[in-house]
Design a protein around this motif. Sequence first.
Motif, PDB file in Angstrom:
ATOM      1  N   SER A  47      89.865   8.566  51.479  1.00  0.00           N
ATOM      2  CA  SER A  47      90.697   9.627  52.255  1.00  0.00           C
ATOM      3  C   SER A  47      92.220   9.547  52.288  1.00  0.00           C
ATOM      4  O   SER A  47      92.623   8.301  51.986  1.00  0.00           O
ATOM      5  CB  SER A  47      90.180   9.786  53.681  1.00  0.00           C
ATOM      6  OG  SER A  47      90.491   8.681  54.428  1.00  0.00           O
ATOM      7  N   PRO A  48      92.691  10.680  52.420  1.00  0.00           N
ATOM      8  CA  PRO A  48      94.286  10.418  52.205  1.00  0.00           C
ATOM      9  C   PRO A  48      94.984   9.695  53.421  1.00  0.00           C
ATOM     10  O   PRO A  48      94.468   9.718  54.448  1.00  0.00           O
ATOM     11  CB  PRO A  48      94.755  12.010  52.245  1.00  0.00           C
ATOM     12  CG  PRO A  48      93.658  12.723  52.462  1.00  0.00           C
ATOM     13  CD  PRO A  48      92.431  11.846  52.389  1.00  0.00           C
ATOM     14  N   SER A  49      95.859   8.916  52.839  1.00  0.00           N
ATOM     15  CA  SER A  49      96.453   7.865  53.979  1.00  0.00           C
ATOM     16  C   SER A  49      97.586   8.792  54.793  1.00  0.00           C
ATOM     17  O   SER A  49      97.888   9.859  54.467  1.00  0.00           O
ATOM     18  CB  SER A  49      97.428   6.949  52.990  1.00  0.00           C
ATOM     19  OG  SER A  49      98.005   6.261  54.030  1.00  0.00           O
ATOM     20  N   ARG A  50      97.854   8.385  55.904  1.00  0.00           N
ATOM     21  CA  ARG A  50      98.730   9.041  56.972  1.00  0.00           C
ATOM     22  C   ARG A  50      99.852   7.981  57.068  1.00  0.00           C
ATOM     23  O   ARG A  50     100.119   7.929  58.316  1.00  0.00           O
ATOM     24  CB  ARG A  50      97.783   9.494  58.288  1.00  0.00           C
ATOM     25  CG  ARG A  50      96.746  10.449  57.822  1.00  0.00           C
ATOM     26  CD  ARG A  50      96.209  11.077  58.964  1.00  0.00           C
ATOM     27  NE  ARG A  50      95.117  11.770  59.164  1.00  0.00           N
ATOM     28  CZ  ARG A  50      94.655  12.745  58.188  1.00  0.00           C
ATOM     29  NH1 ARG A  50      95.351  13.099  57.236  1.00  0.00           N
ATOM     30  NH2 ARG A  50      93.536  13.280  58.376  1.00  0.00           N
ATOM     31  N   GLU A  51     100.159   6.983  56.288  1.00  0.00           N
ATOM     32  CA  GLU A  51     101.088   6.280  56.058  1.00  0.00           C
ATOM     33  C   GLU A  51     102.474   6.975  56.625  1.00  0.00           C
ATOM     34  O   GLU A  51     102.665   7.941  56.045  1.00  0.00           O
ATOM     35  CB  GLU A  51     101.373   5.064  55.463  1.00  0.00           C
ATOM     36  CG  GLU A  51     100.036   4.418  55.138  1.00  0.00           C
ATOM     37  CD  GLU A  51     100.378   3.320  54.084  1.00  0.00           C
ATOM     38  OE1 GLU A  51     100.754   3.581  53.171  1.00  0.00           O
ATOM     39  OE2 GLU A  51      99.423   2.393  54.182  1.00  0.00           O
ATOM     40  N   ILE A  52     103.369   6.130  57.572  1.00  0.00           N
ATOM     41  CA  ILE A  52     104.585   6.744  57.895  1.00  0.00           C
ATOM     42  C   ILE A  52     105.493   5.938  57.876  1.00  0.00           C
ATOM     43  O   ILE A  52     105.322   4.550  58.343  1.00  0.00           O
ATOM     44  CB  ILE A  52     104.705   7.494  59.341  1.00  0.00           C
ATOM     45  CG1 ILE A  52     103.786   8.784  59.391  1.00  0.00           C
ATOM     46  CG2 ILE A  52     105.870   7.892  59.738  1.00  0.00           C
ATOM     47  CD1 ILE A  52     103.438   9.313  60.555  1.00  0.00           C
ATOM     48  N   ASP A 139     100.140   3.159  60.168  1.00  0.00           N
ATOM     49  CA  ASP A 139      99.083   3.952  59.711  1.00  0.00           C
ATOM     50  C   ASP A 139      98.183   3.785  60.800  1.00  0.00           C
ATOM     51  O   ASP A 139      98.235   2.858  61.690  1.00  0.00           O
ATOM     52  CB  ASP A 139      98.504   3.087  58.289  1.00  0.00           C
ATOM     53  CG  ASP A 139      97.618   4.437  57.784  1.00  0.00           C
ATOM     54  OD1 ASP A 139      97.295   5.309  58.489  1.00  0.00           O
ATOM     55  OD2 ASP A 139      96.912   4.040  56.828  1.00  0.00           O
ATOM     56  N   ASN A 140      97.436   4.564  61.170  1.00  0.00           N
ATOM     57  CA  ASN A 140      96.223   4.525  61.916  1.00  0.00           C
ATOM     58  C   ASN A 140      96.461   4.454  63.567  1.00  0.00           C
ATOM     59  O   ASN A 140      96.114   3.705  64.384  1.00  0.00           O
ATOM     60  CB  ASN A 140      94.922   3.540  61.749  1.00  0.00           C
ATOM     61  CG  ASN A 140      94.528   3.627  60.345  1.00  0.00           C
ATOM     62  OD1 ASN A 140      94.211   4.712  59.774  1.00  0.00           O
ATOM     63  ND2 ASN A 140      94.469   2.628  59.527  1.00  0.00           N
ATOM     64  N   THR A 142      96.741   5.309  67.238  1.00  0.00           N
ATOM     65  CA  THR A 142      95.729   5.841  67.899  1.00  0.00           C
ATOM     66  C   THR A 142      96.291   5.535  69.266  1.00  0.00           C
ATOM     67  O   THR A 142      97.130   4.621  69.402  1.00  0.00           O
ATOM     68  CB  THR A 142      94.422   5.335  67.961  1.00  0.00           C
ATOM     69  OG1 THR A 142      94.564   3.791  68.217  1.00  0.00           O
ATOM     70  CG2 THR A 142      93.577   5.390  66.593  1.00  0.00           C
TER      71      THR A 142
END
Length: 157
Positions: A47-52, A139-140, A142
Amino acid sequence: MRSRTSVCSFRNVRAFSRPCPIRSPAKLNQDPDFSTTPSVAPRSSKSPSREILSNQNPLQISFTVAAKAFGVDLRAYAGYPATATVTVYAADNSTVLSTTTNLSLNTSGVPIFFGYQSAAGIGRVVLTNSGQSWSPIIDNLTFSTITEPPIALLLGG
């Protein structure tokens, strides 16, 4: 009297309910509507990464509603060793709850997990990278927010 050779018998219902395969030309673009350019580069099946990351230190995460707890994966660019500092602020955004220094982000690019919890609430988190001019990559992210008690509890009912 029923005939055993009837094409429409209940034993043969499945044969008529199966969908037919859809055949389409090999060169038909089957990308989603929002993608207008065909890709010639290999694609990952993940799945696409949500890295910032921030190209300038530091990176700040602000919670519009105070969080009870949060967790995030931190990493450095592969081949660029770094040391992260994480400063956690209370819901008033000025009181420092915790400062964790010397989080070693190794050169392999494999993330490490950092988490924090506070019953009083977390307003913001500031991440700095002392080894490079950019922030740690996150990333990730939560988190869980502080929910207000039901009105019945406030009124003693």
